[in-house]
Design a protein around this motif. Structure first.
Motif, PDB file in Angstrom:
ATOM      1  N   LEU A 100       1.349  -1.466  -0.138  1.00 17.63           N
ATOM      2  CA  LEU A 100      -0.085  -0.098   0.461  1.00 17.63           C
ATOM      3  C   LEU A 100       0.869   0.700   0.018  1.00 17.63           C
ATOM      4  N   GLN A 101       2.407   1.224  -0.488  1.00 17.21           N
ATOM      5  CA  GLN A 101       2.887   2.364  -0.636  1.00 17.21           C
ATOM      6  C   GLN A 101       2.254   3.417  -1.774  1.00 17.21           C
ATOM      7  N   ASP A 102       1.991   2.170  -2.657  1.00 15.56           N
ATOM      8  CA  ASP A 102       1.393   2.825  -3.933  1.00 15.56           C
ATOM      9  C   ASP A 102      -0.423   3.279  -3.810  1.00 15.56           C
ATOM     10  N   PRO A 103      -0.690   4.352  -3.354  1.00 21.11           N
ATOM     11  CA  PRO A 103      -1.654   4.792  -2.493  1.00 21.11           C
ATOM     12  C   PRO A 103      -2.861   4.578  -4.202  1.00 21.11           C
ATOM     13  N   PRO A 104      -4.194   3.565  -3.976  1.00 18.32           N
ATOM     14  CA  PRO A 104      -5.012   3.123  -4.363  1.00 18.32           C
ATOM     15  C   PRO A 104      -5.998   4.618  -5.127  1.00 18.32           C
ATOM     16  N   GLU A 105      -5.952   5.120  -4.315  1.00 16.15           N
ATOM     17  CA  GLU A 105      -6.185   6.629  -4.367  1.00 16.15           C
ATOM     18  C   GLU A 105      -5.788   7.538  -5.676  1.00 16.15           C
ATOM     19  N   LEU A 106      -4.942   7.200  -6.227  1.00 11.30           N
ATOM     20  CA  LEU A 106      -4.588   7.669  -7.466  1.00 11.30           C
ATOM     21  C   LEU A 106      -4.905   6.850  -8.695  1.00 11.30           C
ATOM     22  N   ILE A 107      -5.308   5.872  -8.514  1.00  9.66           N
ATOM     23  CA  ILE A 107      -6.349   5.044  -9.671  1.00  9.66           C
ATOM     24  C   ILE A 107      -7.293   5.603 -10.661  1.00  9.66           C
ATOM     25  N   PRO A 108      -7.503   6.538  -9.954  1.00 11.09           N
ATOM     26  CA  PRO A 108      -9.212   7.461 -11.045  1.00 11.09           C
ATOM     27  C   PRO A 108      -8.471   8.157 -11.202  1.00 11.09           C
ATOM     28  N   GLU A 109      -7.492   8.675 -10.856  1.00 13.48           N
ATOM     29  CA  GLU A 109      -6.615  10.057 -11.463  1.00 13.48           C
ATOM     30  C   GLU A 109      -5.925   9.332 -12.898  1.00 13.48           C
ATOM     31  N   PHE A 110      -5.635   7.707 -12.707  1.00 12.04           N
ATOM     32  CA  PHE A 110      -4.653   7.373 -13.930  1.00 12.04           C
ATOM     33  C   PHE A 110      -6.216   7.027 -15.373  1.00 12.04           C
ATOM     34  N   VAL A 111      -7.200   6.615 -14.465  1.00 11.56           N
ATOM     35  CA  VAL A 111      -8.474   5.893 -15.462  1.00 11.56           C
ATOM     36  C   VAL A 111      -8.439   7.150 -16.128  1.00 11.56           C
ATOM     37  N   ARG A 112      -8.521   8.245 -15.178  1.00  8.40           N
ATOM     38  CA  ARG A 112      -9.347   9.685 -16.188  1.00  8.40           C
ATOM     39  C   ARG A 112      -8.285   9.842 -17.180  1.00  8.40           C
ATOM     40  N   ALA A 159       9.829   6.963 -10.794  1.00  8.79           N
ATOM     41  CA  ALA A 159       9.064   6.591 -10.833  1.00  8.79           C
ATOM     42  C   ALA A 159       9.169   5.139 -11.238  1.00  8.79           C
ATOM     43  N   GLY A 160       8.067   4.668 -10.392  1.00  4.78           N
ATOM     44  CA  GLY A 160       8.413   2.971  -9.957  1.00  4.78           C
ATOM     45  C   GLY A 160       7.234   1.990 -11.017  1.00  4.78           C
ATOM     46  N   ASP A 161       7.210   1.274 -10.708  1.00  4.98           N
ATOM     47  CA  ASP A 161       6.365   0.517 -11.327  1.00  4.98           C
ATOM     48  C   ASP A 161       4.955   0.436 -11.249  1.00  4.98           C
ATOM     49  N   TYR A 162       4.679   1.280 -10.315  1.00  3.14           N
ATOM     50  CA  TYR A 162       3.052   1.779  -9.875  1.00  3.14           C
ATOM     51  C   TYR A 162       2.553   2.788 -11.173  1.00  3.14           C
ATOM     52  N   ARG A 163       2.278   2.575 -12.264  1.00  4.11           N
ATOM     53  CA  ARG A 163       0.960   3.204 -13.345  1.00  4.11           C
ATOM     54  C   ARG A 163       0.464   2.340 -14.213  1.00  4.11           C
ATOM     55  N   LEU A 164      -0.386   3.334 -14.915  1.00  6.29           N
ATOM     56  CA  LEU A 164      -1.608   2.703 -15.798  1.00  6.29           C
ATOM     57  C   LEU A 164      -0.771   2.810 -18.241  1.00  6.29           C
ATOM     58  N   MET A 165      -1.375   1.082 -18.309  1.00  7.78           N
ATOM     59  CA  MET A 165      -0.268   0.992 -18.811  1.00  7.78           C
ATOM     60  C   MET A 165      -1.758   0.270 -20.064  1.00  7.78           C
ATOM     61  N   SER A 166      -1.993   1.156 -21.144  1.00  2.00           N
ATOM     62  CA  SER A 166      -2.943   0.227 -22.249  1.00  2.00           C
ATOM     63  C   SER A 166      -2.656  -0.601 -22.924  1.00  2.00           C
ATOM     64  N   ARG A 167      -3.760  -1.328 -23.390  1.00  2.15           N
ATOM     65  CA  ARG A 167      -3.411  -2.353 -23.270  1.00  2.15           C
ATOM     66  C   ARG A 167      -2.456  -2.399 -24.770  1.00  2.15           C
ATOM     67  N   ARG A 168      -2.073  -1.568 -25.555  1.00  2.00           N
ATOM     68  CA  ARG A 168      -1.151  -1.720 -26.660  1.00  2.00           C
ATOM     69  C   ARG A 168       0.673  -0.982 -26.436  1.00  2.00           C
ATOM     70  N   VAL A 169       0.254  -0.748 -25.104  1.00  2.00           N
ATOM     71  CA  VAL A 169       1.695  -0.573 -24.480  1.00  2.00           C
ATOM     72  C   VAL A 169       1.649  -2.212 -23.911  1.00  2.00           C
ATOM     73  N   VAL A 170       0.644  -3.161 -23.336  1.00  2.00           N
ATOM     74  CA  VAL A 170       1.511  -4.034 -22.730  1.00  2.00           C
ATOM     75  C   VAL A 170       1.398  -5.141 -24.290  1.00  2.00           C
ATOM     76  N   PRO A 198       2.291  13.148  -9.537  1.00  2.00           N
ATOM     77  CA  PRO A 198       3.224  13.725  -8.155  1.00  2.00           C
ATOM     78  C   PRO A 198       2.029  12.963  -7.103  1.00  2.00           C
ATOM     79  N   TYR A 199       2.515  11.919  -6.479  1.00  2.00           N
ATOM     80  CA  TYR A 199       2.172  11.092  -5.123  1.00  2.00           C
ATOM     81  C   TYR A 199       2.962  11.717  -4.000  1.00  2.00           C
ATOM     82  N   GLN A 200       2.344  11.859  -2.958  1.00  2.00           N
ATOM     83  CA  GLN A 200       2.989  11.466  -1.361  1.00  2.00           C
ATOM     84  C   GLN A 200       3.225   9.657  -1.005  1.00  2.00           C
ATOM     85  N   ARG A 201       4.520   9.403  -1.038  1.00  2.00           N
ATOM     86  CA  ARG A 201       4.476   7.580  -0.498  1.00  2.00           C
ATOM     87  C   ARG A 201       4.616   8.176   0.489  1.00  2.00           C
ATOM     88  N   PRO A 202       2.793   6.605   1.097  1.00  2.00           N
ATOM     89  CA  PRO A 202       2.819   6.904   3.054  1.00  2.00           C
ATOM     90  C   PRO A 202       4.035   5.576   3.243  1.00  2.00           C
TER      91      PRO A 202
END
Length: 324
Positions: A100-112, A159-170, A198-202
């Motif tokens: 949980l050091q990758d905060p789930p609260e960022l997911i909606p912004e990634f998706v947007r 920047a670590g592994d925490y990121r959203l990638m589209s299907r074509r990137v995958v 950017p985010y604060q890493r908990p």
């Protein structure tokens, strides 16, 4: 793609994380349910020796959206991430750490940003690293700076592994066959439209980090050797420069003996020269060895990982060639 027809995949590599699974699911599922029409949480068990796999089976029975793939032994996080990409079924994929050091609260912004602004990759940028020591922060900054100077695929700092990638990137990542995989470099290599958030890493919620200094050092070495031939090229120039200096010095010695009749310098000078050139040769051989070792691994072409067990929907898939 209509608003109700897409799916998001969360990839979570785990190694002896039995105590972290429940809290992770409890925090991630509500976020996913609020911003996605369909999703899956795919755990990759990287050869855990505790009750992690048993706990994953229980979670899968309770909720079919929670899936797992279990390795026959520990193959490393990079292999686990690759397996997750190969088995993920979503139109977009987000790798996350279970701590949980990758905060789930960022997911909606990634998706947007993916859905509304058409970014193929949206990555989290750590604005702060409170748990890292000053030495670790300094060495990490130095690594990013060095990597970006000597490679043609610069990676964003912090920047670590925490990121959203589209299907074509995958799909592009799954076409890359190398066994020595530095995923941060591979993400950058694909190109595509990207943006950092950017985010604060908990602090880590539970458990302990599996990356000690030695593992991080080897990880950094894999990245540098895997994405740049400059260490080899630089050593060619160093070797040429040293050889030139040695040749000039040899001419000076010969001239001094012929013209002045002086003897060659004694033992101390001779040993200094021998030790200097011996050290240079060993260092150059070591650099060559790093590249040759990676060629040795690549030529053998062994599977990157071996799946021992998987939840039903994952087991019915055809793994990529890279996974064997």
């Amino acid at each position: 793609m209509s608003n109700a027809s897409w799916r998001l995949s969360i990839i979570v590599p785990v190694l002896n994380e039995r105590d972290s699974l429940q809290s992770f699911i409890a925090q991630v599922l509500p976020v996913l349910e609020s911003c996605t029409p369909a999703f899956e949480v795919l755990f990759i068990d990287d050869g855990s020796t505790d009750e992690t796999l048993a706990q994953l089976k229980v979670l899968n029975q309770q909720d079919a959206r929670i899936r797992f793939v279990s390795f026959s032994r520990n193959f490393g996080k990079e292999a686990a991430l690759t397996a997750g990409l190969a088995h993920a079924q979503g139109d977009a994929v987000i790798p996350m750490d279970v701590d949980l050091q990758d905060p789930p609260e960022l997911i909606p912004e990634f998706v947007r940003l993916w859905r509304e602004e058409n970014y193929d990759m949206v990555y989290g940028v750590r604005a702060s690293r409170p748990e890292d020591s000053a030495v670790k922060r300094t060495t990490a900054k130095g690594f990013y700076r060095l990597f970006n100077r000597i490679t043609h695929s610069p990676i964003p700092g912090n920047a670590g592994d925490y990121r959203l990638m589209s299907r074509r990137v995958v799909n592009v990542l799954l076409q890359l066959p190398e066994r020595n995989r530095f995923m941060k470099g591979l993400y950058a290599w694909t190109g595509f439209k990207s943006k950092g958030v950017p985010y604060q890493r908990p602090s880590r919620h539970s458990g302990e980090s599996k990356f000690g200094f030695w593992k991080l050092w080897n990880f950094a070495l894999d990245g540098l050797v895997g994405f740049s031939s400059i260490p080899l090229r630089v050593w060619s120039y160093v070797g040429a420069g040293v050889a030139l200096i040695a040749f000039v010095y040899m001419l000076i010695l010969i001239a001094s003996v012929l013209l002045g009749g002086r003897d060659v310098p004694g033992y101390a000078s001779l040993m200094s020269v021998v030790l200097f050139f011996g050290g240079m040769q060993l260092l150059s051989i070591g650099i060559l060895g790093e590249y040759i070792a990676r060629l040795f691994i690549e030529v053998k072409g062994r599977p990157l990982y071996v799946v021992q067990e998987a939840s039903r929907s994952a087991a019915n898939e055809q793994p990529s060639a890279i996974g064997g």
